[in-house]
Structure formats: structure tokens, C-alpha cells
Design a protein around this motif. Structure first.
Motif, short mmCIF file in Angstrom:
data_model
loop_
_atom_site.label_atom_id
_atom_site.label_comp_id
_atom_site.label_asym_id
_atom_site.label_seq_id
_atom_site.Cartn_x
_atom_site.Cartn_y
_atom_site.Cartn_z
N ASP A 1 -7.61 -37.79 -1.15
CA ASP A 1 -6.99 -38.26 0.11
C ASP A 1 -6.46 -37.09 0.92
O ASP A 1 -6.61 -37.05 2.14
N LYS A 2 -5.83 -36.14 0.24
CA LYS A 2 -5.26 -34.98 0.94
C LYS A 2 -6.35 -34.20 1.66
O LYS A 2 -6.19 -33.78 2.81
N SER B 1 -9.17 -35.27 2.73
CA SER B 1 -9.73 -36.06 3.83
C SER B 1 -8.87 -35.96 5.09
O SER B 1 -9.37 -36.15 6.20
N ASN B 2 -7.58 -35.68 4.90
CA ASN B 2 -6.66 -35.69 6.03
C ASN B 2 -6.10 -34.32 6.39
O ASN B 2 -5.37 -34.20 7.37
N ILE B 3 -6.44 -33.31 5.62
CA ILE B 3 -5.88 -31.99 5.86
C ILE B 3 -6.55 -31.34 7.08
O ILE B 3 -7.73 -31.59 7.36
N SER B 4 -5.80 -30.54 7.81
CA SER B 4 -6.36 -29.87 8.99
C SER B 4 -7.32 -28.77 8.55
O SER B 4 -7.22 -28.24 7.43
N LYS B 5 -8.23 -28.42 9.45
CA LYS B 5 -9.23 -27.39 9.13
C LYS B 5 -8.58 -26.06 8.80
O LYS B 5 -9.02 -25.35 7.89
N GLU C 1 -5.22 -38.66 -5.21
CA GLU C 1 -4.34 -38.16 -4.16
C GLU C 1 -4.92 -36.87 -3.56
O GLU C 1 -4.84 -36.65 -2.35
N SER D 1 -1.82 -27.22 -0.96
CA SER D 1 -1.52 -28.57 -1.45
C SER D 1 -1.61 -28.58 -2.96
O SER D 1 -2.40 -27.83 -3.56
#
Length: 225
Positions: A41-42, A44-48, A38, A31
Motif C-alpha cells: 500500500d505504501k 502504491s501511494n508514495i511520491s516519485k 502495508e 518507509s
């Protein structure tokens, strides 16, 4: 494969860094963004599976600068490795950033070799210092930072110092256990007691504590800029 994220508010620079890593075989950008918020936020929502091993962070950004971003990230992800990539390579900036728990500081005019080697070193050992970093950091600690003190009157034992040195070398609890012919659980207990006594919360803090108290001497990387 080393997974990295990048945050820098200079869009052209960010594009160039992404292009550079597109041809580096063992590093993958998962990312990148021009906004500190941003990036928060990324994460917090990114997959492991895609969570970065290392984040490259610029300092001069608005409205949230690199100092605030690093502080927020280290609070939420204390073991996350952060590398500062900035043109503001000064003693007070370097010293403050290391106090916040960064793993390395790279000037923006660094060459590709230094950038890649630093990322690989941080991935393997947790920290990476150049000769210049070492000199500036030691001078900063001697002039502006009081020597860290233990949170209680009990000093580190010789065994705890031995464990701390191996932690500074980037060894896992299992590897330390194997080297010292102890159980992994015993090493975990030693690590916990060391952190309680020193008052630090992560591995980078332990490294800085060990350096300041002359328990560990920094390995210096002689890369050129």
C-alpha cells in the motif's frame, strides 16, 4: 542519497535497523513497516521523489510472507531492487529468491559493514554476491535448475553477448553505447532482442541467465559476516 524501504514483522529488529541507518550518511529510510501488505500500500501511494531505490525484505512474515511479497513487487515493479535480510540463509531459499529476481541476500547476523556495502553495491550495479552466495547459487543451479534455454532457435550473437556482459556490470544503455562506439538506440534494440530471446523480463533475470550460460562470471564480494 540511496533511498530504502524495510519490511520485517519483528518490531524490535525493525526499530534497530532504522536506528542503524539514521547514522549512515548516504542511506535514508523512506518507509518501514512490519506488514507486507502495508508495504504494498505504501509503495502504491508514495511520491516519485520518495520512492525507494531498494527494499529490504524479511522472509518469515504473516499472513503474506517474503516469497509472496517479492513475487508481487517484481510483477508490479520489475526494476525494483530487492534485498532479502533473513536468518533463513539456506541454499534452496537463496536459489528460489534469486529466481524471483532479488538483488542480494544478507543473513540477519551480518555486520553493519556487510549490510551497508551490499546496499551500496546493489544500488550501483543491480546485484551483489558474497563468495558463499556464489558457491550456493552455482550448486543450486547445477543440481535443481535446468540450464535456461532460448525462447527460439536463434542463439545470441557475439555482439549481443558483449552487450549482455556490460549489462551484467551494471552499465546504462548510454555507457554501453559509448564503450562500443554505437548509438544509444542501437543498444536499446540489442537489449530488447536479448530479453526476447532469453525470455527474461528484467536486468536481474539477464544476469542469472548470463551466469547459467557461462557468458558472465560473477564478481564476488569478500565481505565477512
Amino acid at each position: 542519497m540511496i533511498k530504502i524501504s524495510i519490511v520485517d514483522d519483528e518490531a524490535l529488529f525493525l526499530e534497530g535497523i532504522n536506528l542503524l541507518f539514521s547514522i549512515v550518511e548516504n542511506i535514508r529510510v523512506v518507509s518501514s513497516t512490519t506488514s507486507a501488505m502495508e508495504m504494498i500500500d505504501k509503495l502504491s501511494n508514495i511520491s516519485k521523489v520518495n520512492f525507494p531505490d531498494i527494499i529490504l525484505v524479511d522472509i518469515l512474515m504473516k499472513p503474506v510472507d517474503g516469497f509472496e511479497l517479492v513475487e508481487r513487487l517484481k510483477k508490479k515493479y520489475p526494476d525494483l531492487k530487492i534485498i532479502i535480510l533473513s536468518s533463513h540463509y539456506k541454499q534452496n531459499v537463496l536459489g528460489h529468491m534469486f529466481k524471483l529476481g532479488i538483488s542480494a541476500f544478507i543473513p540477519k547476523n551480518a555486520n553493519k559493514e556487510l549490510l551497508v556495502n551490499t546496499i551500496e553495491s546493489v544500488y550501483k550495479t543491480g546485484v551483489c554476491f558474497t563468495k558463499k552466495d556464489h558457491e550456493m547459487l552455482i550448486e543450486f543451479m547445477n543440481s535443481k535448475i535446468k540450464k535456461p534455454t532460448l525462447t527460439n532457435t536463434e542463439e545470441l550473437s557475439e555482439r549481443e553477448k558483449e552487450v549482455l556482459k556490460l549489462i551484467c556490470l551494471g552499465h546504462t544503455n548510454k555507457k554501453i553505447a559509448d564503450k562500443l562506439f554505437l548509438s544509444k538506440r542501437t543498444i536499446e534494440s540489442h537489449r530488447q532482442r536479448i530479453m526476447q530471446k532469453t525470455g527474461v523480463k528484467n536486468t536481474v533475470g539477464l544476469v542469472i541467465y548470463a551466469i547459467a550460460n557461462h557468458i558472465y562470471k560473477l564478481p564476488i564480494h569478500y565481505y565477512t559476516v
